[in-house]
Scaffold this motif. Sequence first.
Motif, PDB file in Angstrom:
ATOM      1  N   SER A 123      26.966  56.612  61.599  1.00  0.00           N
ATOM      2  CA  SER A 123      26.524  55.221  61.474  1.00  0.00           C
ATOM      3  C   SER A 123      25.294  55.068  60.591  1.00  0.00           C
ATOM      4  O   SER A 123      24.889  53.946  60.280  1.00  0.00           O
ATOM      5  N   ASN A 124      24.663  56.193  60.202  1.00  0.00           N
ATOM      6  CA  ASN A 124      23.506  56.181  59.291  1.00  0.00           C
ATOM      7  C   ASN A 124      22.360  55.325  59.816  1.00  0.00           C
ATOM      8  O   ASN A 124      21.694  54.609  59.076  1.00  0.00           O
ATOM      9  N   LYS A 125      22.148  55.395  61.106  1.00  0.00           N
ATOM     10  CA  LYS A 125      21.040  54.672  61.703  1.00  0.00           C
ATOM     11  C   LYS A 125      19.986  55.651  62.203  1.00  0.00           C
ATOM     12  O   LYS A 125      20.180  56.869  62.191  1.00  0.00           O
ATOM     13  N   VAL A 126      18.864  55.112  62.648  1.00  0.00           N
ATOM     14  CA  VAL A 126      17.801  55.949  63.188  1.00  0.00           C
ATOM     15  C   VAL A 126      18.312  56.642  64.448  1.00  0.00           C
ATOM     16  O   VAL A 126      18.936  55.994  65.298  1.00  0.00           O
ATOM     17  N   PRO A 127      18.096  57.946  64.579  1.00  0.00           N
ATOM     18  CA  PRO A 127      18.577  58.652  65.776  1.00  0.00           C
ATOM     19  C   PRO A 127      18.068  57.990  67.049  1.00  0.00           C
ATOM     20  O   PRO A 127      16.883  57.666  67.159  1.00  0.00           O
ATOM     21  N   PRO A 128      18.949  57.739  68.007  1.00  0.00           N
ATOM     22  CA  PRO A 128      18.536  57.048  69.240  1.00  0.00           C
ATOM     23  C   PRO A 128      17.584  57.901  70.067  1.00  0.00           C
ATOM     24  O   PRO A 128      17.749  59.119  70.171  1.00  0.00           O
ATOM     25  N   LYS A 129      16.594  57.254  70.645  1.00  0.00           N
ATOM     26  CA  LYS A 129      15.629  57.951  71.486  1.00  0.00           C
ATOM     27  C   LYS A 129      16.119  58.060  72.927  1.00  0.00           C
ATOM     28  O   LYS A 129      15.639  58.902  73.686  1.00  0.00           O
ATOM     29  N   SER A 130      17.039  57.193  73.303  1.00  0.00           N
ATOM     30  CA  SER A 130      17.584  57.206  74.659  1.00  0.00           C
ATOM     31  C   SER A 130      19.017  56.682  74.619  1.00  0.00           C
ATOM     32  O   SER A 130      19.426  56.071  73.617  1.00  0.00           O
ATOM     33  N   PRO A 131      19.795  56.905  75.670  1.00  0.00           N
ATOM     34  CA  PRO A 131      21.174  56.383  75.693  1.00  0.00           C
ATOM     35  C   PRO A 131      21.252  54.871  75.533  1.00  0.00           C
ATOM     36  O   PRO A 131      22.263  54.349  75.060  1.00  0.00           O
ATOM     37  N   ASP A 132      20.185  54.165  75.914  1.00  0.00           N
ATOM     38  CA  ASP A 132      20.187  52.703  75.785  1.00  0.00           C
ATOM     39  C   ASP A 132      20.223  52.255  74.334  1.00  0.00           C
ATOM     40  O   ASP A 132      20.646  51.132  74.035  1.00  0.00           O
ATOM     41  N   ASP A 133      19.775  53.130  73.433  1.00  0.00           N
ATOM     42  CA  ASP A 133      19.744  52.776  72.005  1.00  0.00           C
ATOM     43  C   ASP A 133      21.102  52.960  71.328  1.00  0.00           C
ATOM     44  O   ASP A 133      21.290  52.540  70.186  1.00  0.00           O
ATOM     45  N   ILE A 134      22.033  53.601  72.009  1.00  0.00           N
ATOM     46  CA  ILE A 134      23.371  53.826  71.453  1.00  0.00           C
ATOM     47  C   ILE A 134      24.220  52.594  71.726  1.00  0.00           C
ATOM     48  O   ILE A 134      24.280  52.106  72.857  1.00  0.00           O
ATOM     49  N   THR A 135      24.878  52.091  70.701  1.00  0.00           N
ATOM     50  CA  THR A 135      25.702  50.898  70.861  1.00  0.00           C
ATOM     51  C   THR A 135      27.083  51.267  71.394  1.00  0.00           C
ATOM     52  O   THR A 135      27.537  52.413  71.273  1.00  0.00           O
TER      53      THR A 135
END
Length: 214
Positions: A123-135
């Motif tokens: 997805s070329n996004k900033v690596p998620p810091k927590s599972p909540d940041d994953i869509t």
Amino acid sequence: MENVLKDINPVLQILIVMTVFSLLPFVFCCMTSFLRFVIVFSMLKTAMGTQQVPPSIVIIGLSMILTFYTMGPTFQKMYEMGSVPYQQNQNIVAAINEGSKPLKEFMMKQTRESDLAFFVELSNKVPPKSPDDITVWQVAPAYIMSELKTAFEIGFVIFVPFIVLDLVVANILLALGMFMLSPTIISLPFKLLIFIAVDGWALIVQGLVTSYNQ
């Protein structure tokens, strides 16, 4: 994010809801336990060699019923979390956003880390810091891949005993010199007999239902 959702025009909210409703069949088939159930039952039908029994509608119906059993707590959480923002400010988009969180949580429990990492990186996004940041749309394809692999692994285990029985019957017919007789026709009654003797449907259904991490 919440402020943006609140400011969306009600007409656009209705369009979003209509779009979501059109995606419901996809969500049910590919983002729930239905995917694993229908694949395994279809492979079981192929392994047994019964071309039209049970009918496809029965397999789909059984898969749907088992899906409601396994996904019942998740569906309940989706309704409860989605109804809160809607009752507070009549914001349909916020309700959908909140209501999808339990579904994402369910999928993440069944998804392999390698598959999830691949699509997050893709997805070329900033690596998620927590599972909540994953869509949920990053989890969905990873979940589908993981479910396909798991379903085919289960299907392989189911296939092996039936293949062994076919080989035994074929060798016996070959030894008796019955070259013109189809081994499949002879082995089918024995497959059914063994499957009934071990209560195969109950074993497979119970194994599939309990295979999900809740």
